[in-house]
Design a protein around this motif. Structure first.
Motif, mmCIF file in Angstrom:
data_model
loop_
_atom_site.group_PDB
_atom_site.id
_atom_site.type_symbol
_atom_site.label_atom_id
_atom_site.label_comp_id
_atom_site.label_asym_id
_atom_site.label_seq_id
_atom_site.Cartn_x
_atom_site.Cartn_y
_atom_site.Cartn_z
ATOM 1 N N SER A 267 10.179 0.051 11.116
ATOM 2 C CA SER A 267 9.265 -0.975 11.641
ATOM 3 C C SER A 267 9.033 -2.078 10.617
ATOM 4 C CB SER A 267 7.943 -0.342 12.080
ATOM 5 O OG SER A 267 7.379 0.354 11.004
ATOM 6 N N SER A 268 9.015 -1.714 9.333
ATOM 7 C CA SER A 268 8.810 -2.711 8.281
ATOM 8 C C SER A 268 9.966 -3.717 8.269
ATOM 9 C CB SER A 268 8.697 -1.983 6.934
ATOM 10 O OG SER A 268 8.835 -2.865 5.867
ATOM 11 N N ILE A 269 11.186 -3.200 8.240
ATOM 12 C CA ILE A 269 12.360 -4.093 8.193
ATOM 13 C C ILE A 269 12.441 -4.923 9.476
ATOM 14 C CG2 ILE A 269 14.899 -4.143 8.211
ATOM 15 C CD1 ILE A 269 14.827 -1.692 6.334
ATOM 16 N N LEU B 20 0.839 -1.212 0.000
ATOM 17 C CA LEU B 20 0.000 0.000 0.000
ATOM 18 C C LEU B 20 0.873 1.261 0.000
ATOM 19 C CD1 LEU B 20 -3.070 0.648 0.238
ATOM 20 C CD2 LEU B 20 -2.700 0.953 2.680
ATOM 21 N N ARG B 21 1.917 1.248 0.824
ATOM 22 C CA ARG B 21 2.819 2.406 0.891
ATOM 23 C C ARG B 21 3.473 2.652 -0.462
ATOM 24 N NH1 ARG B 21 6.766 0.361 4.841
ATOM 25 N NH2 ARG B 21 7.938 2.235 4.375
ATOM 26 N N ASP B 22 3.804 1.553 -1.133
ATOM 27 C CA ASP B 22 4.468 1.638 -2.428
ATOM 28 C C ASP B 22 3.651 2.446 -3.447
ATOM 29 O OD1 ASP B 22 6.719 0.930 -3.820
ATOM 30 O OD2 ASP B 22 5.842 -0.899 -4.664
ATOM 31 N N SER C 112 10.199 -5.706 11.721
ATOM 32 C CA SER C 112 9.126 -6.681 11.987
ATOM 33 C C SER C 112 9.483 -8.024 11.346
ATOM 34 C CB SER C 112 7.773 -6.176 11.456
ATOM 35 O OG SER C 112 7.786 -6.095 10.051
ATOM 36 N N LYS C 113 10.063 -7.981 10.136
ATOM 37 C CA LYS C 113 10.431 -9.235 9.461
ATOM 38 C C LYS C 113 11.628 -9.885 10.144
ATOM 39 C CE LYS C 113 10.201 -6.743 5.735
ATOM 40 N NZ LYS C 113 9.881 -5.950 4.560
ATOM 41 N N LYS C 114 12.575 -9.063 10.578
ATOM 42 C CA LYS C 114 13.766 -9.618 11.257
ATOM 43 C C LYS C 114 13.366 -10.282 12.572
ATOM 44 C CE LYS C 114 15.965 -9.299 8.296
ATOM 45 N NZ LYS C 114 16.796 -10.293 7.644
HETATM 46 N N1 URA Z 1 12.494 -2.417 2.909
HETATM 47 C C1 URA Z 1 11.484 -2.916 3.652
HETATM 48 O O1 URA Z 1 11.422 -4.106 3.917
HETATM 49 N N2 URA Z 1 10.541 -2.047 4.083
HETATM 50 C C2 URA Z 1 10.565 -0.722 3.826
HETATM 51 O O2 URA Z 1 9.690 -0.009 4.270
HETATM 52 C C3 URA Z 1 11.620 -0.230 3.046
HETATM 53 C C4 URA Z 1 12.582 -1.107 2.597
#
Ligand code: URA
Length: 434
Positions: free
Chosen positions: A182-184, A167-169, A186-188
């Motif tokens: 927070s995006s990076i 959505l942000r994209d 959260s996955k880590k």
């Molecule tokens: N990489 C991500 O995983 N999230 C972002 O918001 C930007 C770069």
């Protein structure tokens, strides 16, 4: 709790509570909040920002929106590394075998690339047969056995981030510090590592163009990681010109292997040393950065790091003979040498544009569905600070399609700037944050 009230609160510059953040993430993940309301909230966050606590709450809510991998039954500290992305960034391919051959354990979730070149998974697929579509069971048993495994990010890992990022994209809300951090993270956090080394890129080819922004992002991510009980630190590295000399996919894999053979470009080798020594320190494999550096050097000179790459490629179904004979990795055969326009020093390389040359050749994805040509790319024969005479080869383009080749050559024009005076030397490592 009403989404309307949450949007208005942030629009008016107020701080969102943990309950409000968890509510919007949980309900959005379940499909109970429409994209238009979340878009409005993202734009309000973009303009009003989020404080440290809101950023931590958002990260934790997204990390727990799906599966959280539990690596606690694998002995030892499991360490991960993440780069915020740049042009020619093949670091994982060299760094991981180096640290694993020294005793570090790496369980890594990686993604495919969107944009100028492929991601780590695309590059690894240059080895015929290599697959990252492995089960969680194989993922873990491989880390127990050979110390390393790379798995494609599953749909169930931080699904809230997946929806939000998409959505942000399309709503021009990607480049906000709290949202990126927070995006990076959260996955880590959902991937289960105990220790995380972050490589925050800074410069014309990176998300973060200024050092202040890079420091801010590094600080935010380190705080989140530590707040979640993980050992976390960040290195800020230069991305004002492409990393190393190779840009593409198979061509970057060749360069990564050359590096494991001790023949890599200086900037790239140094970055691997810097990140690797911190990974060894954070995993308690070494007691000091100096000791770690020595151990890493020895992993290359002894061939141990190269053997680890071969074992890793083989374990995931790939043909490991390519590791020992990288010239077999297929590179496109339409070759164009680009010549220097004048005598002088190379003073600047438009890093983003070099990435776009690779994309134009077919080496990256314009949309998530695009196919990628692993064989195309370019070599930067000259980099910033090199002296050239008019007519010297500054770059070599490898194409497989004549139309794309033509477009790439014209896109390349103007990416190199010249000066009469030698530009100041640059260091690949700009700063560290822990
Ligand atoms: N990489 C991500 O995983 N999230 C972002 O918001 C930007 C770069």
């Amino acid at each position: 709790m009403q989404m309307y009230d949450i949007i208005m609160k942030k629009r008016n510059g107020q701080t969102l509570s943990k309950e409000e953040i968890y509510h919007f993430i949980d309900e959005y993940t379940r499909g109970n909040i429409p994209d238009y309301q979340v878009s409005a909230l993202m734009m309000a966050i973009f303009f009003r920002g989020m404080d440290r606590q809101e950023t931590v709450d958002l990260t934790m809510a997204m990390a727990h929106s799906g599966d959280v991998i539990d690596l606690s039954d694998i002995p030892g500290i499991k360490c991960d590394k993440h780069s915020t992305g740049g042009v020619g960034d093949k670091t994982t391919l060299s760094l991981i075998p180096m640290v694993v051959s020294c005793g570090c354990r790496v369980a890594k979730m990686s993604g495919r690339g969107l944009g100028h070149t492929g991601g780590t998974i695309d590059k690894l697929e240059s080895f015929p047969g290599f697959s990252t579509s492995i089960s969680e069971e194989q993922f873990k048993s491989q880390v127990r056995g050979i110390g390393v495994s790379v798995m494609g990010q599953t749909a169930d890992l931080a699904p809230a981030d997946k929806k939000l990022y998409a959505l942000r994209d399309v709503t021009a809300t990607v480049d906000n510090m709290s949202l990126i951090a927070s995006s990076i993270m959260s996955k880590k956090l959902a991937s289960g590592a105990d220790a995380i080394v972050l490589d925050v890129k800074c410069g014309s080819g990176a998300f973060m163009k200024s050092l202040d922004d890079a420091r801010g992002l590094a600080r935010a991510m380190v705080d989140i990681g530590k707040g979640a009980g993980r050992r976390t630190m960040a290195v800020i590295s230069d991305m004002d010109q492409p990393l190393g000399r190779a840009v593409g996919n198979a061509i970057e894999v060749r360069e990564a292997i050359d590096t494991l053979m001790g023949k890599g470009p200086e900037d790239f080798t140094e970055l691997c040393m810097q990140l690797g020594s911190r990974m060894l320190l954070m995993s308690d494999v070494c007691g000091s950065l100096d000791e770690a550096r020595q151990v890493l050097k020895e992993s290359i000179s002894s061939g141990r790091a190269l053997d680890t790459l071969a074992a890793f490629v083989k374990a995931q179904g790939g043909d490991d003979s390519y590791v020992y004979d990288p010239a077999r990795l297929k590179i496109a055969d339409r070759v164009t040498e680009i010549k220097a326009e004048r005598d002088g020093y190379i003073s600047h390389i438009e890093c983003d544009e070099i990435g776009m040359v690779s994309l134009t050749l077919g080496g990256g994805r314009e949309t998530k569905e695009s196919d990628i040509d692993l064989s195309v790319g370019l070599i930067l024969n000259k980099k910033v600070g090199d002296h050239v005479s008019a007519g010297d080869t500054i770059a070599t383009i490898y194409a497989s399609d004549p139309d794309k080749e033509k477009a790439a050559i014209s896109r390349f024009a103007g990416t190199y700037l010249y000066s009469d005076d030698k530009p100041a030397d640059r260091s690949i490592i700009i700063d560290t944050v822990d």
